[in-house]
Every structure is written in C-alpha cells, then in structure tokens.
Design an enzyme around this catalytic site. Structure first.
Site, PDB file in Angstrom:
ATOM      1  N   LEU A  47       8.295   2.083  -7.294  1.00 38.04           N
ATOM      2  CA  LEU A  47       8.039   1.347  -7.711  1.00 38.04           C
ATOM      3  C   LEU A  47       6.266   1.832  -7.667  1.00 38.04           C
ATOM      4  O   LEU A  47       5.822   2.141  -7.129  1.00 38.04           O
ATOM      5  CB  LEU A  47       7.701  -0.169  -7.718  1.00 38.04           C
ATOM      6  CG  LEU A  47       9.969  -0.390  -7.271  1.00 38.04           C
ATOM      7  CD1 LEU A  47       9.481  -2.255  -7.688  1.00 38.04           C
ATOM      8  CD2 LEU A  47       9.994  -0.227  -9.016  1.00 38.04           C
ATOM      9  N   ALA A  48       5.886   1.428  -8.527  1.00 33.57           N
ATOM     10  CA  ALA A  48       4.188   1.804  -8.825  1.00 33.57           C
ATOM     11  C   ALA A  48       3.226   0.856  -8.485  1.00 33.57           C
ATOM     12  O   ALA A  48       2.520   1.237  -7.502  1.00 33.57           O
ATOM     13  CB  ALA A  48       3.838   1.348 -10.415  1.00 33.57           C
ATOM     14  N   GLU A  49       3.573   0.129  -7.714  1.00 32.16           N
ATOM     15  CA  GLU A  49       3.601  -0.767  -6.748  1.00 32.16           C
ATOM     16  C   GLU A  49       4.308  -2.138  -5.812  1.00 32.16           C
ATOM     17  O   GLU A  49       5.051  -2.609  -6.698  1.00 32.16           O
ATOM     18  CB  GLU A  49       2.534  -1.962  -7.316  1.00 32.16           C
ATOM     19  CG  GLU A  49       0.754  -1.560  -8.087  1.00 32.16           C
ATOM     20  CD  GLU A  49      -0.508  -0.358  -7.059  1.00 32.16           C
ATOM     21  OE1 GLU A  49      -0.446  -1.114  -5.990  1.00 32.16           O
ATOM     22  OE2 GLU A  49      -1.140  -0.225  -7.753  1.00 32.16           O
ATOM     23  N   THR A  50       3.562  -2.065  -4.562  1.00 35.40           N
ATOM     24  CA  THR A  50       4.466  -3.347  -3.918  1.00 35.40           C
ATOM     25  C   THR A  50       3.585  -4.174  -3.001  1.00 35.40           C
ATOM     26  O   THR A  50       2.475  -3.153  -2.577  1.00 35.40           O
ATOM     27  CB  THR A  50       5.412  -2.601  -3.179  1.00 35.40           C
ATOM     28  OG1 THR A  50       6.353  -1.933  -3.076  1.00 35.40           O
ATOM     29  CG2 THR A  50       5.992  -3.178  -1.514  1.00 35.40           C
ATOM     30  N   CYS A  74      -4.567  -4.424  -7.306  1.00 39.72           N
ATOM     31  CA  CYS A  74      -3.341  -4.270  -8.430  1.00 39.72           C
ATOM     32  C   CYS A  74      -2.761  -5.765  -9.334  1.00 39.72           C
ATOM     33  O   CYS A  74      -2.369  -6.521  -8.283  1.00 39.72           O
ATOM     34  CB  CYS A  74      -2.175  -3.901  -7.726  1.00 39.72           C
ATOM     35  SG  CYS A  74      -0.396  -3.495  -8.598  1.00 39.72           S
TER      36      CYS A  74
END
Length: 264
Positions: A47-50, A74
């Site tokens: 995913l774009a961010e964790t 983020c």
C-alpha cells in the site's frame, strides 16, 4: 524462536465509503520492532503507506513506511491510525496525540462524523521549474514552488490536472519526495494530484501531508481560512482544510476495510 503476532487494520482514509480515498495499513505494536522488519511488512502490504503505532502509557508513537522507505510524515495513514485508536481500541476518546520522530506531536480529533488532523503547516518558496520536473510532467505550470519536501506546480484549471500524464520513470529521479500539481476546482476550492515515484508511489490516491502545503498556499490566494478540496486520483478523496496560524487542520472520513493478524 517464538512467533510474533501483530494486529493489522486496513482503513480507507478520506473516503465516505469503501473502495475510495486512500487505503492505509495500521499495525498496532506492543513495542517497537526492528525497522528492517517494518520495511518488509510495508513492502508486503504493498500500500502507499503502512503506519506502525505503539502505546506507552497514555502516549502513542507513530512511524510511517511506504513499500520502499520510511517517511517523515503521512497524513492519510495518521488519519487511519486515529480511526483505529478512537473507533476500535478506545472509542471513548475524542482525541489522540501521536508523537512522531521528525514532525513533533500530531493531534487528531473527532469533528462530528469526521476526524481532523492537526499538523504543522508547510512553508513555500518560489522557484524555477527544474528541467527534469518539466520533462516528467509534460505540461509547463504557471508557477512553481518548493516546500518542505515536495514541489508544488500551479495550473489554470481542473481539466489541466485531470489531463496530466506524467512519465513516472523520469519523475523518479526528481530530487524531492514528490510533486504536487494543483488548480482551482470547479465544485471545490481547489483540486490536486500527488506523484511520488521517488519513494515508491507513482500516484497517491489522497495525500494528507500534501495539504499542509496546499492549505496555506490556497488560503493566501483565495483569502479564505477554511476550504474544501478534492484529490483527483482514480479513487478520489475529499478533504476539509482550515488554516489556523502555523497549523493546518485537515478533516475527512475513514472506514474500516479489514482486520487481520501478521505472523513473523
């Protein structure tokens, strides 16, 4: 060696319903694990961010990883983390403060049906469009600025933003976290897209941190402190942005997609 179990949640942030906004994973840790393992988990999630969050007494600490690297800030993954804390883990709470390594304390509050991020605002300086940015984006902007970590390119219309087709292979070599493109909106105050192949995300669906740059920029241009914004990615996302001194408040919806367990 004993197997470690980590609770993981996937939340669609800045989305009024599932399959919209920006999906983020939130891993709830009892104590910090090695950052190389966090990076592998983020890569596996793809995913774009964790976000990784740890509770220490009444305090929460947070770190964010893209599939390729750790980042300093983020927004959508912080919103997702706050949703997990205030909706699932501690629904009695109306506010959560996350302590971050580089950006200080990040506050998220319940605001009616929304969650509102309280982030430090970015500062911008005018600059000449770098040649590789110009070549990568494919359309010369009206103006160019540099913020804390991103370029901001101003265009004349929402159609300009929708029609951009960046060359991500070239854009990956730009010396910045990413490139924000923005213009006045037709049914909102402003629209944007965000490209960050340098950190492993070609186009981010909805970027909370970019709105710490966009909010003061458009506030000064429009003479407004509160604005509605839309990010024109394929999934799309809506944000309510307010400038308060040197802070930017960014509000949006969040919805749970899944809960699971990671075994390492």
């Amino acid at each position: 060696m004993a197997m470690q179990q980590i609770d993981i949640y996937q939340v669609d942030a800045f989305a009024p319903q599932l399959f919209a906004g920006n999906p983020a994973a939130v891993c709830v840790l009892h104590e910090w694990i090695h950052e190389a393992v966090m990076q592998k988990i983020a890569m596996e999630n793809n995913l774009a961010e964790t976000a990784f969050i740890v509770r220490d007494g009444t305090n929460w600490f947070i770190r964010w990883f893209t599939p390729g690297t750790e980042v300093d800030l983020c927004g959508h993954a912080t919103l997702a983390s706050a949703f997990v804390v205030m909706t699932i883990l501690h629904p009695e709470n109306d506010e959560v403060v996350f302590h971050s390594r580089k950006m200080g304390d990040l506050i998220v509050r319940k605001k009616g049906d929304l969650l509102e991020l309280d982030f430090p605002s970015d500062t911008l300086r005018s600059c000449i469009v770098p040649q590789n940015v110009k070549e990568s984006i494919g359309k010369v902007p009206l103006e160019c600025y540099m913020g804390r970590s991103d370029y901001l390119l101003l265009y004349g219309s929402e159609a300009d933003i929708l029609n951009l087709k960046p060359d991500f292979s070239k854009l990956a070599h730009v010396d910045a976290r990413g490139v924000i493109v923005t213009a006045p909106g037709t049914d909102v105050d402003f629209v944007s897209r965000f490209f960050a192949p340098e950190v492993g995300v070609n186009e981010d669906p909805v970027t909370g941190s970019a709105h710490t740059t966009l909010t003061p920029f458009w506030s000064a241009r429009l003479g407004k402190l509160s604005m509605k914004a839309k990010q024109l990615s394929e999934r799309g996302g809506y944000l309510e942005c307010t400038l308060k001194g040197d802070r930017t408040f960014i509000a949006g919806n969040a919805i749970l997609y899944l809960k699971g367990e990671i075994f390492i």
